[in-house]
Design an enzyme around this catalytic site. Structure first.
Site, PDB file in Angstrom:
ATOM      1  N   LYS A   1       1.399  -0.799   4.169  1.00 34.93           N
ATOM      2  CA  LYS A   1       2.055   0.500   4.287  1.00 34.93           C
ATOM      3  C   LYS A   1       2.773   0.666   5.620  1.00 34.93           C
ATOM      4  O   LYS A   1       2.583  -0.104   6.563  1.00 34.93           O
ATOM      5  CB  LYS A   1       1.035   1.621   4.057  1.00 34.93           C
ATOM      6  CG  LYS A   1       0.651   1.759   2.591  1.00 34.93           C
ATOM      7  CD  LYS A   1      -0.215   2.971   2.318  1.00 34.93           C
ATOM      8  CE  LYS A   1      -0.437   3.149   0.816  1.00 34.93           C
ATOM      9  NZ  LYS A   1      -1.337   4.282   0.503  1.00 34.93           N
TER      10      LYS A   1
ATOM     11  N   ARG B   1      -7.875  -1.248  -1.960  1.00 38.36           N
ATOM     12  CA  ARG B   1      -6.774  -1.365  -2.922  1.00 38.36           C
ATOM     13  C   ARG B   1      -5.648  -2.128  -2.238  1.00 38.36           C
ATOM     14  O   ARG B   1      -5.088  -1.660  -1.241  1.00 38.36           O
ATOM     15  CB  ARG B   1      -6.305   0.019  -3.373  1.00 38.36           C
ATOM     16  CG  ARG B   1      -5.164   0.001  -4.387  1.00 38.36           C
ATOM     17  CD  ARG B   1      -4.768   1.418  -4.786  1.00 38.36           C
ATOM     18  NE  ARG B   1      -3.681   1.428  -5.750  1.00 38.36           N
ATOM     19  CZ  ARG B   1      -2.376   1.396  -5.429  1.00 38.36           C
ATOM     20  NH1 ARG B   1      -2.001   1.370  -4.153  1.00 38.36           N
ATOM     21  NH2 ARG B   1      -1.463   1.395  -6.374  1.00 38.36           N
TER      22      ARG B   1
END
Length: 274
Positions: free
Chosen positions: A221, A255
């Site tokens: 991210k 995740r």
């Protein structure tokens, strides 16, 4: 810290890894985009061989400013993927990554075992009812607004207190409907700037007061690649480091796009904490 997936009890006291399959043409990390049956199956096979405990299938890309996707298109993307995965790898535990109740319901009927909702029911009032009706584990994430408005909604009186209050309300609503298995995702990158994301990670252990499993979705991210002045494609090392920090802060599920490296993190973490 156990969840029931299709009658199978999964113990989350030992951290698990969830591999990401994006059946979209525009997910922020290009290598995660798998739109053909062949590519999807190849990626799932690799993730399972690398030790993935869950496969998270999504058909709606949700980074800030992502284009809207019609429900019919989302269904066209995820249902064949779920069916094909289970046809070739029938023991796979699939989570459906969607904020739409109808997509979630049809995906569970197609064989998915978990609902992963970025909005915790805020974007579809029928979502929690769907999770309750199907009696599947429900991952509830913190966010504000929609994927198209959230980047401007990152003003908090107290970041951690506000998010904890959000979850207390969502948990009460879910319990009232009879949802048994809940998982909390603090929502890294959703309605939070880079500094807030790092504050959230540094204090993530506070979410253990909710007495529910925690999912950390940090993989590649922007808090990683913008801080390091690189790109999502070059963010694996940073992801591995932050995943390790997340484990020390109490994460039960990672995740990730890169399953092998995340599984190695969980194995080394387990040895450290024997």
């Amino acid at each position: 810290m156990t969840i029931n997936c299709k009658g199978k009890l999964i113990d989350l006291n030992s951290p698990k890894v969830m591999g990401i399959i994006n059946t979209t043409p525009n997910s922020f990390y290009a290598e995660s985009r798998k739109t053909s049956e062949k590519d999807i199956l190849k990626q799932v096979e690799k993730m399972l061989e690398d030790g993935a405990d869950f496969i998270d299938v999504g058909g709606y890309s949700t980074p800030p400013g992502a284009p809207k996707v019609e429900e019919t298109e989302e269904l066209k993307r995820v249902l064949p993927a779920i069916e094909n995965i289970l046809k070739h790898f029938p023991e796979t535990l699939i989570s459906i990554d969607t904020f739409r109740a109808n997509v979630a319901g049809k995906s569970i009927e197609a064989g998915a075992a978990i609902i992963n909702d970025i909005s915790a029911g805020s974007l579809d009032p029928e979502m929690m009812k769907t999770a309750a009706n199907h009696q599947v584990p429900y991952i509830m994430m913190h966010m504000r607004g929609t994927p198209h408005t959230m980047k401007d909604l990152n003003h908090y009186d107290d970041l951690l207190q506000d998010i904890l209050f959000y979850f207390s309300e969502k948990i009460n609503a879910a319990r009232a409907l009879g949802i048994n298995d809940l998982i909390v995702d603090p929502g890294f990158g959703f309605a939070k700037n880079i500094d807030q994301n790092f504050e959230l990670l540094s204090k993530m252990q506070l979410f253990k007061t909710l007495e529910l499993p925690l999912l950390a979705g940090l993989s590649r991210k922007s808090l990683i690649y913008k801080t390091l002045k690189t790109s999502a494609a070059e963010a694996l090392n940073g992801t591995t480091f932050l995943n390790t920090i997340a484990l020390t802060k109490g994460a039960n599920i990672l995740r990730v796009h890169d399953v092998k490296e995340a599984v190695e993190c969980t194995k080394l973490f387990a040895e450290l904490n024997k």
